[in-house]
Design a protein around this motif. Structure first.
Motif, PDB file in Angstrom:
ATOM      1  N   THR A  35     -10.167  -1.103  -1.812  1.00 38.93           N
ATOM      2  CA  THR A  35     -10.990  -1.499  -0.600  1.00 38.93           C
ATOM      3  C   THR A  35     -10.255  -2.800   0.206  1.00 38.93           C
ATOM      4  O   THR A  35     -10.492  -2.817   1.298  1.00 38.93           O
ATOM      5  CB  THR A  35     -12.274  -1.599  -0.786  1.00 38.93           C
ATOM      6  OG1 THR A  35     -12.548  -2.619  -1.907  1.00 38.93           O
ATOM      7  CG2 THR A  35     -13.107  -0.297  -1.218  1.00 38.93           C
ATOM      8  N   ASP A  77      -5.188  -3.865   1.677  1.00 37.26           N
ATOM      9  CA  ASP A  77      -4.013  -3.646   2.743  1.00 37.26           C
ATOM     10  C   ASP A  77      -2.978  -4.628   2.754  1.00 37.26           C
ATOM     11  O   ASP A  77      -1.942  -4.284   2.996  1.00 37.26           O
ATOM     12  CB  ASP A  77      -4.936  -3.534   4.267  1.00 37.26           C
ATOM     13  CG  ASP A  77      -5.784  -2.210   4.485  1.00 37.26           C
ATOM     14  OD1 ASP A  77      -5.507  -1.283   3.578  1.00 37.26           O
ATOM     15  OD2 ASP A  77      -6.457  -2.421   5.361  1.00 37.26           O
ATOM     16  N   ARG A 117      -0.497  -4.116  -0.010  1.00 39.84           N
ATOM     17  CA  ARG A 117       0.453  -2.675   0.370  1.00 39.84           C
ATOM     18  C   ARG A 117       1.402  -3.071   1.583  1.00 39.84           C
ATOM     19  O   ARG A 117       2.512  -2.391   1.465  1.00 39.84           O
ATOM     20  CB  ARG A 117      -0.292  -1.632   0.818  1.00 39.84           C
ATOM     21  CG  ARG A 117      -1.214  -0.896  -0.266  1.00 39.84           C
ATOM     22  CD  ARG A 117      -2.118   0.280  -0.183  1.00 39.84           C
ATOM     23  NE  ARG A 117      -3.223  -0.115   0.844  1.00 39.84           N
ATOM     24  CZ  ARG A 117      -4.290  -0.276   0.187  1.00 39.84           C
ATOM     25  NH1 ARG A 117      -4.378  -0.258  -1.219  1.00 39.84           N
ATOM     26  NH2 ARG A 117      -5.772  -0.520   0.818  1.00 39.84           N
ATOM     27  N   ALA A 118       0.962  -4.267   2.403  1.00 37.81           N
ATOM     28  CA  ALA A 118       2.009  -4.297   3.442  1.00 37.81           C
ATOM     29  C   ALA A 118       2.890  -5.214   3.038  1.00 37.81           C
ATOM     30  O   ALA A 118       4.177  -5.182   3.498  1.00 37.81           O
ATOM     31  CB  ALA A 118       1.121  -4.917   4.563  1.00 37.81           C
ATOM     32  N   THR A 167      -4.965   4.556  -1.296  1.00 35.43           N
ATOM     33  CA  THR A 167      -5.312   3.506  -1.644  1.00 35.43           C
ATOM     34  C   THR A 167      -5.767   3.276  -3.152  1.00 35.43           C
ATOM     35  O   THR A 167      -5.427   2.181  -3.914  1.00 35.43           O
ATOM     36  CB  THR A 167      -6.861   3.222  -0.970  1.00 35.43           C
ATOM     37  OG1 THR A 167      -7.693   4.349  -1.412  1.00 35.43           O
ATOM     38  CG2 THR A 167      -6.444   3.043   0.490  1.00 35.43           C
ATOM     39  N   HIS A 202      -0.745   4.110  -4.696  1.00 37.36           N
ATOM     40  CA  HIS A 202       0.291   3.892  -3.628  1.00 37.36           C
ATOM     41  C   HIS A 202       1.402   3.672  -3.888  1.00 37.36           C
ATOM     42  O   HIS A 202       1.915   2.654  -4.765  1.00 37.36           O
ATOM     43  CB  HIS A 202       0.051   2.798  -2.575  1.00 37.36           C
ATOM     44  CG  HIS A 202       0.966   2.705  -1.434  1.00 37.36           C
ATOM     45  ND1 HIS A 202       1.237   3.639  -0.554  1.00 37.36           N
ATOM     46  CD2 HIS A 202       1.476   1.647  -0.967  1.00 37.36           C
ATOM     47  CE1 HIS A 202       2.012   3.287   0.278  1.00 37.36           C
ATOM     48  NE2 HIS A 202       2.158   1.963   0.058  1.00 37.36           N
TER      49      HIS A 202
END
Length: 338
Positions: free
Chosen positions: A90, A93, A96-97, A328, A331
């Motif tokens: 949750t 992000d 992951r970026a 999520t 990944h």
């Protein structure tokens, strides 16, 4: 950030476990996927903010530990890295970026997996076999897979869920203590005595618990006292643990895949510090699992989430990762060039 120079063949994999107690990093030989080539840890949890998990703070801790482990191991390059983090599903992000490019530039990493801690807990417990794993400590989450997709139950935090976890048990125990203090039904004098010994006079409990930023951990710290009182014969405490066992089994049943085509019973494993409370919880939990999942087989967990991160990294390095990818939960960015 200085670019890494690959001075040796890819002879290592790196597993990372980021959680509420800090960061653990292990180096391993991919041919032997256990965290045996070296281990480093930080007691400082990775920060989270409005944008989610702080990628910069994770890298500040991770990169020096990774370089130290590689130096102690005599050099060589990383074949792959797997990072398991609490909140990845949750709040991940930013990770992951940012992490794929940052780890490529700093350590030459081309193969990377970013996983929720529930997935690394699963891999540590059952490897790459289908089944269900309940991870319970302060919180509680169940994860299951048939190797085609993932199912998850609970893990919603101490205000909205984590039913049966350490904070849930501790809060229920403190409620029973305060009921005894007030003279209401459902109270436990044994739990009141334990609560005041651990946390101070009952009248002051709200002021000592509510303002704490680590409130879930404070609540969970009382769970062992509930188990101790249950073992000593306190019926209220035993009742709390029976309810907790029911919640845990319900979560396992919600995610457990059916028996395979060969009729093999699905495996269920338990992992996490809550289960160290012992038989006062495990006895009713075994009974609940037998009632709610009669076709499943309870299996000892093979390892912890750090071992799971190492296993995922090793499988990724060898091209043998069969745990299903997920945007999520697990990944796996495309392999990056040098």
């Amino acid at each position: 950030m200085a670019a890494a120079v690959n001075t040796g063949r890819e002879r290592w994999v790196l597993g990372v476990d980021s959680g509420g107690s800090g960061l653990r990093v292990a180096l391993a030989d991919p041919a032997r996927p256990v965290p045996a080539a070296g281990l480093r840890r930080s007691r400082e949890p990775v920060r989270t903010g409005p944008a989610g998990i702080d990628a910069g703070h994770l890298l500040e801790q991770l990169l020096p530990m990774a370089r130290s482990l590689l130096a102690d191991a005599g050099g060589g390059a990383l074949a792959s890295v797997a990072i398991g983090a609490a909140g990845m599903a949750t709040l991940g992000d930013g990770l992951r970026a940012e992490l794929p490019g940052a780890l490529r530039d700093a350590l030459g990493v081309r193969r990377l997996a970013l996983a929720a801690d529930a997935v690394t807990a699963y891999a540590g417990a059952l490897g790459q076999r289908p089944g269900a794993v309940v991870a319970a400590g302060t919180g509680m989450v169940a994860t299951g897979t048939d190797l085609r997709g993932w199912r998850r139950a609970d893990g919603w935090g101490h205000l909205l869920g984590d039913c049966g976890g350490g904070a849930w048990i501790g809060r229920a125990g403190l409620e029973a203590a305060l009921r005894a203090h007030d003279g209401r039904r459902g109270g436990s004098a044994a739990l009141l005595t334990a609560a005041e010994a651990l946390l101070g006079p009952a009248e002051g409990l709200p002021g000592r618990v509510y303002p704490r930023t680590d409130r879930p951990a404070v609540l969970a710290s009382f769970a062992p006292e509930v188990a101790r009182c249950a073992a000593a014969g306190d019926g209220v405490s035993a009742g709390i643990l029976r309810l907790a066992a029911g919640h845990i089994a319900e979560a396992a049943a919600a995610v457990c895949p059916p028996a395979g085509a060969d009729g093999a019973a699905p495996e269920v494993a338990l992992t996490g510090g809550l289960f160290h409370t012992g038989e006062p919880l495990l006895v009713p939990l075994r009974a609940e699992l037998a009632a709610q999942l009669p076709s499943a087989r309870l299996t000892p967990a093979a390892g912890d989430p750090l071992a799971g991160a190492v296993l995922i990294a090793s499988a990724l390095a060898g091209g043998s990762l069969v745990l299903p990818s997920h945007p999520t939960l697990l990944h796996v960015p495309a392999e990056q060039g040098r």
